[in-house]
Design a protein around this motif. Structure first.
Motif, PDB file in Angstrom:
ATOM      1  N   LEU A  66       0.582  -1.180   0.028  1.00 25.27           N
ATOM      2  CA  LEU A  66       0.136  -0.457  -0.021  1.00 25.27           C
ATOM      3  C   LEU A  66       1.186   1.166   0.239  1.00 25.27           C
ATOM      4  N   ASP A  67       0.318   2.601  -0.348  1.00 26.45           N
ATOM      5  CA  ASP A  67       0.893   3.754  -0.705  1.00 26.45           C
ATOM      6  C   ASP A  67       0.856   4.078   1.242  1.00 26.45           C
ATOM      7  N   ARG A  68       1.787   5.132   0.876  1.00 25.60           N
ATOM      8  CA  ARG A  68       2.011   5.782   2.319  1.00 25.60           C
ATOM      9  C   ARG A  68       1.165   6.169   3.283  1.00 25.60           C
ATOM     10  N   GLY A  69       0.077   6.763   2.269  1.00 20.61           N
ATOM     11  CA  GLY A  69      -1.126   7.720   2.451  1.00 20.61           C
ATOM     12  C   GLY A  69      -2.444   6.805   2.382  1.00 20.61           C
ATOM     13  N   GLU A  70      -2.146   5.456   2.360  1.00 22.94           N
ATOM     14  CA  GLU A  70      -2.963   4.754   2.518  1.00 22.94           C
ATOM     15  C   GLU A  70      -2.689   4.338   4.156  1.00 22.94           C
ATOM     16  N   LEU A  71      -1.505   3.974   3.960  1.00 22.68           N
ATOM     17  CA  LEU A  71      -0.396   3.259   4.997  1.00 22.68           C
ATOM     18  C   LEU A  71      -1.518   4.271   6.418  1.00 22.68           C
ATOM     19  N   ALA A  72      -0.811   5.563   6.226  1.00 19.44           N
ATOM     20  CA  ALA A  72      -1.419   6.992   6.904  1.00 19.44           C
ATOM     21  C   ALA A  72      -2.729   6.542   7.664  1.00 19.44           C
ATOM     22  N   ARG A  73      -3.295   6.666   6.711  1.00 18.71           N
ATOM     23  CA  ARG A  73      -4.724   7.040   7.160  1.00 18.71           C
ATOM     24  C   ARG A  73      -5.548   5.454   7.524  1.00 18.71           C
ATOM     25  N   ILE A  74      -4.167   4.218   7.719  1.00 22.14           N
ATOM     26  CA  ILE A  74      -5.158   2.591   8.124  1.00 22.14           C
ATOM     27  C   ILE A  74      -4.591   2.874   9.409  1.00 22.14           C
ATOM     28  N   ASN A  75      -2.869   3.187   9.958  1.00 18.79           N
ATOM     29  CA  ASN A  75      -3.041   3.888  11.169  1.00 18.79           C
ATOM     30  C   ASN A  75      -3.546   4.790  11.990  1.00 18.79           C
ATOM     31  N   ALA A  76      -4.167   5.751  11.523  1.00 15.40           N
ATOM     32  CA  ALA A  76      -5.155   6.742  11.777  1.00 15.40           C
ATOM     33  C   ALA A  76      -6.185   6.758  12.210  1.00 15.40           C
ATOM     34  N   ALA A  77      -6.963   5.000  12.034  1.00 15.70           N
ATOM     35  CA  ALA A  77      -8.046   4.672  12.459  1.00 15.70           C
ATOM     36  C   ALA A  77      -8.028   4.035  13.024  1.00 15.70           C
ATOM     37  N   PRO A  78      -9.209   3.963  13.895  1.00 19.36           N
ATOM     38  CA  PRO A  78      -9.689   3.106  15.702  1.00 19.36           C
ATOM     39  C   PRO A  78      -9.401   1.890  15.242  1.00 19.36           C
ATOM     40  N   ALA A  79      -8.438   0.710  16.857  1.00 17.28           N
ATOM     41  CA  ALA A  79      -8.363  -0.253  16.590  1.00 17.28           C
ATOM     42  C   ALA A  79      -9.232  -1.134  16.190  1.00 17.28           C
ATOM     43  N   ASP A  80     -10.280  -0.605  16.640  1.00 18.57           N
ATOM     44  CA  ASP A  80     -12.034  -1.718  16.222  1.00 18.57           C
ATOM     45  C   ASP A  80     -12.536  -1.242  14.859  1.00 18.57           C
ATOM     46  N   ARG A  81     -11.898  -0.720  13.998  1.00 13.07           N
ATOM     47  CA  ARG A  81     -12.338  -0.073  13.426  1.00 13.07           C
ATOM     48  C   ARG A  81     -12.227  -0.908  12.001  1.00 13.07           C
ATOM     49  N   VAL A  82     -12.711  -1.878  11.295  1.00 12.55           N
ATOM     50  CA  VAL A  82     -12.834  -2.821   9.996  1.00 12.55           C
ATOM     51  C   VAL A  82     -12.844  -2.100   9.112  1.00 12.55           C
ATOM     52  N   LEU A  83     -10.800  -2.545   8.745  1.00 14.05           N
ATOM     53  CA  LEU A  83     -10.547  -1.552   7.187  1.00 14.05           C
ATOM     54  C   LEU A  83     -10.615  -3.024   6.461  1.00 14.05           C
ATOM     55  N   GLN A  84     -10.117  -2.254   5.169  1.00 22.10           N
ATOM     56  CA  GLN A  84     -10.272  -2.908   3.583  1.00 22.10           C
ATOM     57  C   GLN A  84      -9.479  -3.265   3.547  1.00 22.10           C
ATOM     58  N   CYS A  85      -8.463  -3.625   1.745  1.00 25.08           N
ATOM     59  CA  CYS A  85      -7.496  -2.960   1.047  1.00 25.08           C
ATOM     60  C   CYS A  85      -8.201  -2.174   0.119  1.00 25.08           C
ATOM     61  N   PRO A  86      -7.780  -1.196  -0.049  1.00 28.77           N
ATOM     62  CA  PRO A  86      -8.191  -0.549  -1.421  1.00 28.77           C
ATOM     63  C   PRO A  86      -7.663  -1.967  -2.323  1.00 28.77           C
ATOM     64  N   GLU A  87      -7.189  -2.780  -2.595  1.00 33.43           N
ATOM     65  CA  GLU A  87      -6.320  -2.891  -4.310  1.00 33.43           C
ATOM     66  C   GLU A  87      -8.185  -3.303  -4.129  1.00 33.43           C
ATOM     67  N   CYS A  88      -7.787  -4.641  -3.188  1.00 30.34           N
ATOM     68  CA  CYS A  88      -8.775  -6.357  -2.815  1.00 30.34           C
ATOM     69  C   CYS A  88      -9.268  -6.811  -2.512  1.00 30.34           C
ATOM     70  N   ASP A  89     -10.303  -5.137  -2.018  1.00 33.78           N
ATOM     71  CA  ASP A  89     -11.151  -5.336  -0.858  1.00 33.78           C
ATOM     72  C   ASP A  89     -11.288  -6.340   0.495  1.00 33.78           C
ATOM     73  N   ALA A  90      -9.992  -6.898   0.119  1.00 37.15           N
ATOM     74  CA  ALA A  90      -9.720  -7.660   1.861  1.00 37.15           C
ATOM     75  C   ALA A  90     -10.137  -7.135   3.065  1.00 37.15           C
ATOM     76  N   ILE A  91     -10.159  -7.631   4.309  1.00 41.41           N
ATOM     77  CA  ILE A  91     -10.777  -6.937   5.371  1.00 41.41           C
ATOM     78  C   ILE A  91      -9.467  -7.532   5.658  1.00 41.41           C
ATOM     79  N   LEU A  92      -8.267  -5.837   6.105  1.00 44.40           N
ATOM     80  CA  LEU A  92      -7.257  -5.650   6.511  1.00 44.40           C
ATOM     81  C   LEU A  92      -7.125  -6.253   8.184  1.00 44.40           C
ATOM     82  N   VAL A  93      -6.170  -7.175   8.429  1.00 46.41           N
ATOM     83  CA  VAL A  93      -6.559  -7.307  10.334  1.00 46.41           C
ATOM     84  C   VAL A  93      -4.713  -6.424  10.347  1.00 46.41           C
ATOM     85  N   ARG A  94      -5.183  -5.569  11.470  1.00 48.88           N
ATOM     86  CA  ARG A  94      -4.209  -5.252  11.862  1.00 48.88           C
ATOM     87  C   ARG A  94      -3.486  -5.703  13.554  1.00 48.88           C
ATOM     88  N   LYS A  95      -2.351  -6.783  13.483  1.00 51.44           N
ATOM     89  CA  LYS A  95      -1.972  -6.693  14.432  1.00 51.44           C
ATOM     90  C   LYS A  95      -0.936  -5.892  15.448  1.00 51.44           C
TER      91      LYS A  95
END
Length: 240
Positions: free
Chosen positions: A211-240
């Motif tokens: 993922l590009d830096r802008g997308e990673l910044a958005r992901i890192n800023a999201a709350p831990a319980d927010r369900v996020l999806q990969c902008p490329e394949c729509d799979a749920i992105l699980v953050r450890k």
């Protein structure tokens, strides 16, 4: 959509089962035994065609032998008839001379036919050996096909066992998720990919795209319980 981080993390267990099922389906479609069976089927057709050709040659030689034998029988009958007339002693000298010429001619013809018959019989012997060899090759390929089919069936049985095990595991895991989260996950599975992937080193674990830096910044800023999806394949992105 929100879901507890631990709940999202368990999606990776479900994705692992689905990934295994995808591998099993791919293995079923690409069994080397199926490719080998296709090759052997083509070889068997060629071997059978070759055997049929050799059988035709043998049949032709048999007809030639019968034709020679029939002609030889006719010559012998004519020879016997002329010999009886010659021995009868009632024919004039001229007819006896003509009869002798005919007997000489019949003897020469008989010798030619016998030589030709012998030659054809020798050809037939070789042709019969060729046919037997061709038949043995057909049998050999058929035995190879039976052996490969046995291995193919064993491989399919192993796949079916693994698929049943995966299906049981999947049902047990899938039943523990909230309906809305599971529906989001399944929508991606129905599209033909993995429903979830771990975010590792800025790369989606489902599609393996970084993922590009802008997308990673958005992901890192999201709350831990927010369900996020990969902008490329729509799979749920699980953050450890």
């Amino acid at each position: 959509m929100n879901a507890e981080p631990q709940t999202q993390l368990r999606l990776l267990d479900l994705a692992a089962v689905d990934a295994e099922m995808l591998r099993l389906r791919h293995r079923r479609r690409t069994l080397p035994e199926d490719k080998e069976l296709d090759r052997l089927a083509e070889e068997l057709r060629a071997r059978k065609d070759d055997a049929v050709g050799k059988e035709i040659v043998l049949d032709d030689l048999d007809r030639d032998i019968k034709r020679h034998e029939k002609e030889l029988s006719q010559v012998r009958m004519r020879e016997e008839k002329d010999t009886e007339l010659q021995r009868g002693g009632t024919l004039p000298a001229k007819q006896l001379t003509e009869l002798q010429h005919e007997l000489d001619s019949l003897a020469r013809r008989k010798s030619i036919i016998e030589d030709e018959t012998l030659e054809v019989m020798e050809q037939r012997e070789a042709a019969e050996a060729d046919l037997q060899h061709a038949g043995a090759q057909v049998s050999h390929v058929e035995s190879q096909i039976a052996e490969v089919k046995r291995h193919r069936d064993e491989a399919l049985a192993d796949i079916e066992t693994a698929e049943r095990r995966c299906a049981t595991d999947r049902d047990a895991i899938a039943g523990s998720f909230p309906a809305e989260l599971l529906a989001l996950y399944e929508s991606r599975v129905r599209a033909g990919g993995l429903g979830a992937g771990v975010l590792n080193g800025g790369k989606c674990g489902a599609c393996r795209i970084e993922l590009d830096r802008g997308e990673l910044a958005r992901i890192n800023a999201a709350p831990a319980d927010r369900v996020l999806q990969c902008p490329e394949c729509d799979a749920i992105l699980v953050r450890k």
